[in-house]
Write an enzyme that holds these catalytic residues in place. Structure first.
Site, PDB file in Angstrom:
ATOM      1  N   ASN A  22      15.052   2.075  -4.530  1.00  0.00           N
ATOM      2  CA  ASN A  22      14.202   0.187  -3.767  1.00  0.00           C
ATOM      3  C   ASN A  22      15.382  -1.124  -5.195  1.00  0.00           C
ATOM      4  O   ASN A  22      14.637  -1.572  -4.266  1.00  0.00           O
ATOM      5  CB  ASN A  22      12.989   0.029  -5.576  1.00  0.00           C
ATOM      6  CG  ASN A  22      13.916   1.072  -7.021  1.00  0.00           C
ATOM      7  OD1 ASN A  22      14.450   2.013  -7.150  1.00  0.00           O
ATOM      8  ND2 ASN A  22      13.716  -0.238  -8.295  1.00  0.00           N
ATOM      9  N   THR A  81     -14.069   5.278 -14.880  1.00  0.00           N
ATOM     10  CA  THR A  81     -13.793   4.611 -13.770  1.00  0.00           C
ATOM     11  C   THR A  81     -13.182   3.856 -13.419  1.00  0.00           C
ATOM     12  O   THR A  81     -11.760   3.506 -13.172  1.00  0.00           O
ATOM     13  CB  THR A  81     -14.404   3.781 -14.034  1.00  0.00           C
ATOM     14  OG1 THR A  81     -15.560   3.969 -15.007  1.00  0.00           O
ATOM     15  CG2 THR A  81     -15.157   2.628 -12.988  1.00  0.00           C
ATOM     16  N   GLN A  99       8.757   3.222  -1.752  1.00  0.00           N
ATOM     17  CA  GLN A  99       9.717   2.002  -1.176  1.00  0.00           C
ATOM     18  C   GLN A  99      10.156   3.058   0.960  1.00  0.00           C
ATOM     19  O   GLN A  99       9.493   2.198   1.581  1.00  0.00           O
ATOM     20  CB  GLN A  99      11.013   1.780  -1.442  1.00  0.00           C
ATOM     21  CG  GLN A  99      11.491   1.464  -3.001  1.00  0.00           C
ATOM     22  CD  GLN A  99      10.517  -0.179  -1.966  1.00  0.00           C
ATOM     23  OE1 GLN A  99      10.050  -1.002  -1.646  1.00  0.00           O
ATOM     24  NE2 GLN A  99      10.085  -1.490  -4.053  1.00  0.00           N
ATOM     25  N   CYS A 137      11.092  -5.043 -12.402  1.00  0.00           N
ATOM     26  CA  CYS A 137      10.835  -3.987 -13.567  1.00  0.00           C
ATOM     27  C   CYS A 137      11.798  -4.243 -14.793  1.00  0.00           C
ATOM     28  O   CYS A 137      11.421  -4.416 -15.642  1.00  0.00           O
ATOM     29  CB  CYS A 137      10.574  -2.783 -13.541  1.00  0.00           C
ATOM     30  SG  CYS A 137      10.222  -2.471 -11.345  1.00  0.00           S
ATOM     31  N   SER A 176       2.672   3.018  -3.980  1.00  0.00           N
ATOM     32  CA  SER A 176       2.267   2.510  -4.414  1.00  0.00           C
ATOM     33  C   SER A 176       1.926   1.212  -3.195  1.00  0.00           C
ATOM     34  O   SER A 176       1.861   1.131  -2.585  1.00  0.00           O
ATOM     35  CB  SER A 176       3.392   1.450  -5.390  1.00  0.00           C
ATOM     36  OG  SER A 176       2.892   0.185  -6.346  1.00  0.00           O
ATOM     37  N   ALA A 177      -0.022   0.785  -4.279  1.00  0.00           N
ATOM     38  CA  ALA A 177      -0.527  -0.101  -3.031  1.00  0.00           C
ATOM     39  C   ALA A 177       0.251  -1.711  -3.376  1.00  0.00           C
ATOM     40  O   ALA A 177       0.194  -2.129  -1.514  1.00  0.00           O
ATOM     41  CB  ALA A 177      -1.432  -0.726  -3.613  1.00  0.00           C
ATOM     42  N   HIS A 178       1.209  -2.127  -3.938  1.00  0.00           N
ATOM     43  CA  HIS A 178       1.408  -3.424  -4.168  1.00  0.00           C
ATOM     44  C   HIS A 178       2.470  -3.731  -3.122  1.00  0.00           C
ATOM     45  O   HIS A 178       3.411  -4.862  -3.538  1.00  0.00           O
ATOM     46  CB  HIS A 178       1.263  -4.719  -5.023  1.00  0.00           C
ATOM     47  CG  HIS A 178       2.174  -3.787  -5.999  1.00  0.00           C
ATOM     48  ND1 HIS A 178       3.431  -4.491  -6.996  1.00  0.00           N
ATOM     49  CD2 HIS A 178       2.614  -2.833  -6.704  1.00  0.00           C
ATOM     50  CE1 HIS A 178       4.373  -4.146  -7.504  1.00  0.00           C
ATOM     51  NE2 HIS A 178       3.609  -2.388  -7.606  1.00  0.00           N
TER      52      HIS A 178
HETATM   53  N1  PMP Z   1       8.507   3.804  -8.454  1.00  0.00           N
HETATM   54  C1  PMP Z   1       9.555   2.785  -6.980  1.00  0.00           C
HETATM   55  C2  PMP Z   1      10.762   3.660  -6.223  1.00  0.00           C
HETATM   56  C3  PMP Z   1       9.475   1.673  -6.439  1.00  0.00           C
HETATM   57  O1  PMP Z   1      10.474   0.742  -6.245  1.00  0.00           O
HETATM   58  C4  PMP Z   1       8.462   0.961  -8.457  1.00  0.00           C
HETATM   59  C5  PMP Z   1       8.005  -0.878  -7.986  1.00  0.00           C
HETATM   60  N2  PMP Z   1       9.486  -1.009  -8.295  1.00  0.00           N
HETATM   61  C6  PMP Z   1       7.585   1.743  -8.796  1.00  0.00           C
HETATM   62  C7  PMP Z   1       7.907   3.358  -8.163  1.00  0.00           C
HETATM   63  C8  PMP Z   1       6.732   1.823 -10.152  1.00  0.00           C
HETATM   64  O2  PMP Z   1       5.206   1.078  -9.187  1.00  0.00           O
HETATM   65  P1  PMP Z   1       3.982   0.152  -9.853  1.00  0.00           P
HETATM   66  O3  PMP Z   1       4.337  -1.754  -9.424  1.00  0.00           O
HETATM   67  O4  PMP Z   1       2.659   0.439  -8.823  1.00  0.00           O
HETATM   68  O5  PMP Z   1       3.529   1.051 -11.018  1.00  0.00           O
END
Ligand code: PMP
Length: 383
Positions: free
Chosen positions: A154, A247, A189, A333, A209-211
């Site tokens: 990422n 839920t 990614q 993060c 991951s959705a976002h």
């Molecule tokens: N793994 C990777 C390779 C990511 O890029 C990310 C998000 N930066 C995550 C895990 C964590 O994803 P989430 O924000 O859905 O917790």
């Protein structure tokens, strides 16, 4: 927003219109609890299961193999803790193999397990940002329970030799009585711009991951191959086949499903656009900036890592933001930590060089003007 060049899609992408629509429809029309047995509950269950099918199709999994979570962080935790904790609880020796390129949700989770007795090998990449499959395979021991490798970084976008690792694991354990380690792939990614799924790489555990794909924040999925047993980290009502109580985030999952379907049908076109936009963005870099990853090294086209020698990435990102260009200093993060990225350091860069690396990441909504704005703004900041 007009005049904003959003180049932080790897941190979070905008929502696809299809996802927004599906979320609204679910939240507005199917508000009942999907576990309720009355008609409204069952209607909510039906749409949730349709979304599960859509996510499963993107993951190359059977619908029954999809466990919805609160995001990839939880999916990674579930994959790792779900395998390691029962062995630690039983007092057995246990070993795991991972890489220095992993997202914090993998590395920190393994480190937490280390404190409880896990023996961990972290494989270092070469200076090209890629781990060698042989280094991963050489680290495997008799008591290795899980091998966890990120498919595409990422932070720097490099693609890891997932297929070679899978093949090597199979070859090594063929005809052996030893228990083959489970293979976990963080494909958060990779799925954005590679036709990779759980089936094609024959992963036992597969995180998305959705976002990152045009869906909402706070939803993710772990693909769990049939027959793989995981200890849940969230206990309660036994949702998601007992793997993840709570839920379901029904509206979020509806958005996830719609985003997954849209990505599947549009990915080839989007990737072709990323390749062009990446070239354009790199061609527009001022002399004070250059790509971190050498040409020819396999990368996902939507993540561009750029070194700006002698400058601090946080400073550049803030100045870019003033110019309307949204980029990143390493992984979102960890931003604010002021620490050099351990992923970039793993390539052999010293602290100062690692702190000069910024990331521009493209998404389905990126346009040529965004790539141009990046170079234009960077020119104003760097000599
Ligand atoms: N793994 C990777 C390779 C990511 O890029 C990310 C998000 N930066 C995550 C895990 C964590 O994803 P989430 O924000 O859905 O917790």
């Amino acid at each position: 927003m007009e005049n904003i060049a959003y180049l932080d899609n790897a941190a979070s992408s905008p929502m696809r219109p299809e996802a927004l629509e599906a979320m609204f429809a679910q939240a507005n029309g199917h508000y009942a609890n999907p576990s309720s047995i009355h008609a409204l509950g069952q209607a909510a269950r039906k749409t949730l299961e349709k979304s599960r099918g859509e996510v499963a199709a993107l993951m190359g999994a059977d619908a029954s193999e999809v466990v919805f979570t609160s995001g990839a962080t939880e999916a990674n935790n579930l994959a790792i803790r779900g395998v390691i904790e029962p062995i630690l609880d039983a007092g057995g020796p246990v070993h795991a193999v991972t890489t220095a390129l992993e997202h914090a949700s993998v590395l920190k989770t393994f480190e937490a397990m280390e404190k409880r007795g896990l023996s961990l090998t972290v494989v270092q990449p070469g200076s090209d940002g890629i781990v060698r499959a042989d280094d991963v395979l050489d680290a495997v021991r008799d008591e290795t329970a899980i091998v966890s490798v990120i498919a595409a970084s990422n932070e720097i976008g490099t693609l890891q030799p997932i297929e070679a690792i899978r093949k090597g694991l199979d070859a090594r354990f063929r005809g052996s009585d030893m228990k083959k380690p489970l293979f976990h792939v963080d494909a958060v990614q990779a799925v954005v711009s590679v036709e990779m799924d759980m089936r094609s790489v024959r992963a036992d555990l597969f995180t998305i991951s959705a976002h990152k794909i045009g869906g909402p924040k706070g939803v993710g999925a772990l693909g769990v191959r049939k027959g793989v047993k995981l200890a849940p980290i969230l206990t309660g009502g036994g949702h998601e086949g007992g793997a993840r109580s709570g839920t379901e985030n029904a509206a979020g999952i509806a958005g996830f499903g719609a985003a997954a379907s849209a990505l599947r049908s549009k990915r080839a076109d989007e990737v072709a656009r990323y390749v062009g936009l990446r070239k354009r963005l790199l061609a527009g870099l001022p002399p004070g900036a250059h790509p971190l990853i050498a040409e020819g090294v396999p990368v996902v086209p939507h993540i561009v890592s750029i070194e700006c020698p002698g400058k601090e990435n946080d400073w550049i990102v803030l100045l870019l933001s003033r110019e309307g260009v949204m980029a990143a200093a390493g992984s979102a993060c960890k931003s604010g930590s002021r620490e050099a990225s351990s992923v970039v350091r793993a390539l052999g860069l010293d602290d100062a060089r690692a702190r000069s690396v910024i990331r521009a990441s493209l998404g389905f909504a990126s346009e040529e003007k965004d790539a141009d704005a990046f170079g234009g703004a960077l020119k104003k900041i760097l000599p």
